[in-house]
Design an enzyme around this catalytic site. Sequence first.
Site, short mmCIF file in Angstrom:
data_model
loop_
_atom_site.label_atom_id
_atom_site.label_comp_id
_atom_site.label_asym_id
_atom_site.label_seq_id
_atom_site.Cartn_x
_atom_site.Cartn_y
_atom_site.Cartn_z
N ASN A 150 32.55 -4.06 5.63
CA ASN A 150 34.03 -3.43 5.90
C ASN A 150 34.56 -2.98 4.62
O ASN A 150 33.80 -2.18 3.97
CB ASN A 150 34.70 -4.42 6.79
CG ASN A 150 35.90 -3.52 7.52
OD1 ASN A 150 35.34 -2.77 8.53
ND2 ASN A 150 37.09 -3.84 7.63
N ASP A 251 45.39 -3.03 8.26
CA ASP A 251 44.13 -2.52 7.95
C ASP A 251 43.99 -2.18 6.61
O ASP A 251 44.67 -2.83 5.61
CB ASP A 251 43.91 -1.28 8.83
CG ASP A 251 42.55 -1.22 9.13
OD1 ASP A 251 41.56 -0.95 8.36
OD2 ASP A 251 41.99 -1.32 10.46
#
Length: 352
Positions: A150, A251
Site C-alpha cells: 500500500n 489516509d
Amino acid sequence: MKQEDLDLTKLLSVASLAVASAEENLDFVQAHLVVDCGCELGEGVIFDDQSHTVLWTDINGKRYHELHLNYLDPTKAQFSTYNVPKKLCSFGMVADSSPPSSDTDTRVGRKLLCAWEDGFQLYDIHNGKALSEYSTGEDVNPDKGPTRLNDGRVDPSGNRFVCGGYYGEIEGQTMKVFKVEQKNVKKLYHEAIVDTIEVTNSINWTLDGKTMYLANSPTRAICTYTYHKNGTVTDRKEFHKKPDGEKGVPDGSCVDSEGYLWNAVWRSGHGPGMVQRINPDTGLVVFTVHMPDATSQVTCCCFGGVDMDILFITSAAEHLDLAKEPHAGGLYAAKVPYKGRKESRFRLTPDG
C-alpha cells in the site's frame, strides 16, 4: 498510452479567490476538480519538480497517471495514462547516477521504484520495461490478493523507500512495513521495520528527518516514530486521532515547508472528504481543504506547481454510488497560502 490536453484557467481563477479568503483569516478553502479520471482507487500522488509533473496511480484500475504542467503557461496541462501489468500500490522517484546497462539501452522514460501488489522493483513506467529484478527478502504479501502492498515513500536521505501493506479487509490478517534499500546497481533488498499493521498510510517525515509519521488507518490515528539513520523505527507515540463524529480515517499525507502534516481524510460515503493541515507540535488541525461534489474517499495529497503552493488531491470511486458522487476518483487541487517541499528521490549508485 492515452493523452489529453487540459485547461486549468478555472482552477487558477477559483484558487485566487480561495487564497484571498484564507488571507482574511479563514481556516479553510475548497478544492476544484482538475482531471475527471474516474480512478477506482487513486493513490500515491507525488510531484516531480524537475519535469513539472504530477504522478499518481489507480491501484485497482492497474493504471498510472501523469499531469504535466506547462511551466511557461500555467493554465495549460497535459494528462497521460499508462496501463501497468499489475496493481501499482505506490512508488518513488529515482535519482539515477548509474550508466545504461548496454550501448542500446540509452532511452529510459519514467524510472520509478515501484511497490507492486507483491513486491518492489525498478521499472520504466513509460516503456513498460522492468529495470531490475524484484527485491530480495521475505514475501511481502504471503496470502496474495486481496492483500497487497500500500502506501510508500522515499525517505529524506534518499537511501531507502519505506512501504507497508494492506490487509484486504480479512479479519485477523496483519501485514508489515518494510524498508527497501539498494544492494548493488541492479539489485534491491527489503526487510521489515514494523511487524504488525492492517492498513499502512500517512508515511512521511519531519523536516529534520528524525521522526516518521505512520498511520494504521483502522485505528483512526496517526503515530510518530523515532526514525534512525539505518531506517529502523522505535518509540511509537500517538500524534493525532480523528474524532468519532468525523467518521473519517487517516489516509495519505504530505509535509509542507513549515513542517506541518497534511492528511487526506477518507470518509467512505459519510459526507465530503477533506485534507487537514495538522500542527506538528500539538497534533491539532489548523487548516482544512474541503472536497466538492460530495467526494468522500480522499486518498492522498502532494504540493506542486511553479511555486509549490498547489495542493493536488487524489480520490477513489470503489464501492460508491456515482449518482451521488459523480466525480469520485478524480484528481482535485486547491491553491493554498502555504508551500510544499520537494519530494525525495531514491538514490542509485553504480557501485551499490
